[in-house]
Design an enzyme around this catalytic site. Structure first.
Site, PDB file in Angstrom:
ATOM      1  CG  HIS A 133      -3.634  -0.646  -6.686  1.00 32.13           C
ATOM      2  ND1 HIS A 133      -4.084  -0.036  -5.585  1.00 32.13           N
ATOM      3  CD2 HIS A 133      -3.469  -2.077  -6.643  1.00 32.13           C
ATOM      4  CE1 HIS A 133      -4.031  -0.894  -4.924  1.00 32.13           C
ATOM      5  NE2 HIS A 133      -3.888  -2.124  -5.381  1.00 32.13           N
ATOM      6  NE  ARG A 186      -3.986  -1.428   0.325  1.00 29.32           N
ATOM      7  CZ  ARG A 186      -4.525  -2.532  -0.569  1.00 29.32           C
ATOM      8  NH1 ARG A 186      -3.666  -2.463  -1.631  1.00 29.32           N
ATOM      9  NH2 ARG A 186      -5.320  -3.299  -0.564  1.00 29.32           N
ATOM     10  CD  GLU A 225      -3.226   3.372  -5.060  1.00 25.27           C
ATOM     11  OE1 GLU A 225      -4.313   2.705  -5.420  1.00 25.27           O
ATOM     12  OE2 GLU A 225      -2.332   2.678  -4.828  1.00 25.27           O
TER      13      GLU A 225
END
Ligand code: NAP
Ligand code: 8YV
Length: 316
Positions: free
Chosen positions: A281, A234, A263
């Site tokens: 991602h 993360r 993000e």
């Protein structure tokens, strides 16, 4: 009458179709005012389908008073308020294991890319630098096979990465809070020492408050100008401001990043750096793995509603 299921956001079309065939589904994100919708109709839903990226809050659960089960697409639990679900006795399912291979594959792809300068070399060819008379040849890269790999987080995915790296003859050590019983690799209790030792530092811990900024300026300093960092965990696990500064000032060798603190916003300062590989991602993003995750979301939900059993209940 079909069980009413609330769907937080868009899912794979095949999963949406399967859910719609088995249940009476409503897509919350499509409602003009999702909060007003929840306030008016929330009491009708027994199941909720969300994802690791969207998660759920205690406030949402408050508006779903008859909720019995939540099924989440993804393995990350950092956006799921499990304590709130536990307090209400709501069962939560997630999708571990089925994505281990693809996340580990992408970690290796990023590691190989930054070490061997693959994306940079691709840009070199595309801009015609190879055929420009008198131009400098492409700079030498760094060896991956046999290099030292530090893995931060050594659960399902971390250990899958280690098995791949072993195939590259890498010397592997890992950092977690507790050593993994029976693991054939050395446990390093001090993250900063792991960073000092390794050539490549791959981050694959859980996210959330417990790992926030675990990889900080001191760890990056220890990694040093010849060290590379890869993050498939993360964005929150690395202090992004410190990372950007270290990269811009060339105090670390490079970075391969799948995840970011905010993000989909990626720090602009990274765009001009050749020693950084940025991807949106996508670690679990293959047709095969996303389908396996979708199947698990459905099976967890259906299993719970049928006989109170899920294949993969979240640790509560
Ligand atoms: P896992 O099996 O639960 O492993 C988590 C690891 O993190 C454990 O080894 C744990 O060890 C370690 N850890 C937790 N807190 C720590 C701390 N404070 N310091 C050091 N290590 C710590 O989970 P997994 O299935 O491997 O997945 C890991 C994470 O990858 C997920 O939570 C998710 O956020 C991320 N992920 C990202 C993508 C992507 O698309 N990029 C895809 C899938 C998963 P100890 O508890 O012993 O410390
Ligand atoms: C998901 C992930 O694609 O599983 C996780 O935790 O980060 C990814 O695999 C994504 O979060 C789904 O929302």
């Amino acid at each position: 009458m079909k069980t009413r299921i609330l769907q937080a956001g868009r899912l794979l079309p095949s999963l949406e179709a399967r859910l719609a065939a088995a249940f009476d589904t409503v897509l919350l994100a499509e409602q003009p005012d999702p909060q007003a919708y929840l306030a008016e109709y929330g009491a009708g839903f027994e199941g909720f389908v969300t994802s690791a990226g969207v998660g759920f809050t205690a406030a949402t659960l408050d508006r779903l008073p008859r909720l019995r089960v939540i099924s989440s697409f993804g393995v990350g639990l950092d956006k799921l308020d499990l304590a709130a679900a536990r307090a209400r006795g709501i069962a939560v399912g997630y999708t571990p294991d089925v994505l281990n291979d693809c996340v580990a594959d992408l970690a290796m792809a990023l590691l190989l890319d930054i070490g061997r300068r693959v994306s940079e070399a691709d840009r070199f060819v595309r801009r015609g630098a190879w055929t420009t008379p008198g131009a400098k040849s492409f700079p030498l890269a760094r060896k991956v096979s046999g290099a030292k790999l530090g893995i931060v987080g050594f659960g399902r995915i971390g250990q899958t990465i280690a098995r791949r790296a072993a195939g590259f003859g890498m010397d592997i050590r890992y950092h977690t809070r507790r050593p993994v019983a029976g693991a054939p690799w050395l446990h390093e209790p001090a993250l900063v020492e792991l960073a000092r030792w390794c050539d490549y530092l791959v981050v694959i811990t859980a996210g959330g408050a417990g790992t926030r900024h675990l990889v900080n300026a001191e760890v990056l300093e220890a990694l040093g100008p010849r060290g590379f960092v890869v993050n498939v965990a993360r964005g929150s696990v690395i202090d992004e401001a410190a990372l950007v500064q270290a990269l811009v000032e060339r105090r670390i060798g490079g970075a391969g990043l799948d995840v970011f603190e905010d993000e989909p916003n990626v720090p602009r300062a990274l765009f001009d750096l050749d020693n950084v590989v940025l991807v949106p991602h996508i670690a679990s993003g293959t047709e095969e793995t996303r389908q396996a995750m979708a199947d698990r979301v459905f099976d967890n939900l259906q299993g719970f509603l049928r006989d109170g059993r899920m294949i993969s209940p979240a640790p509560m």
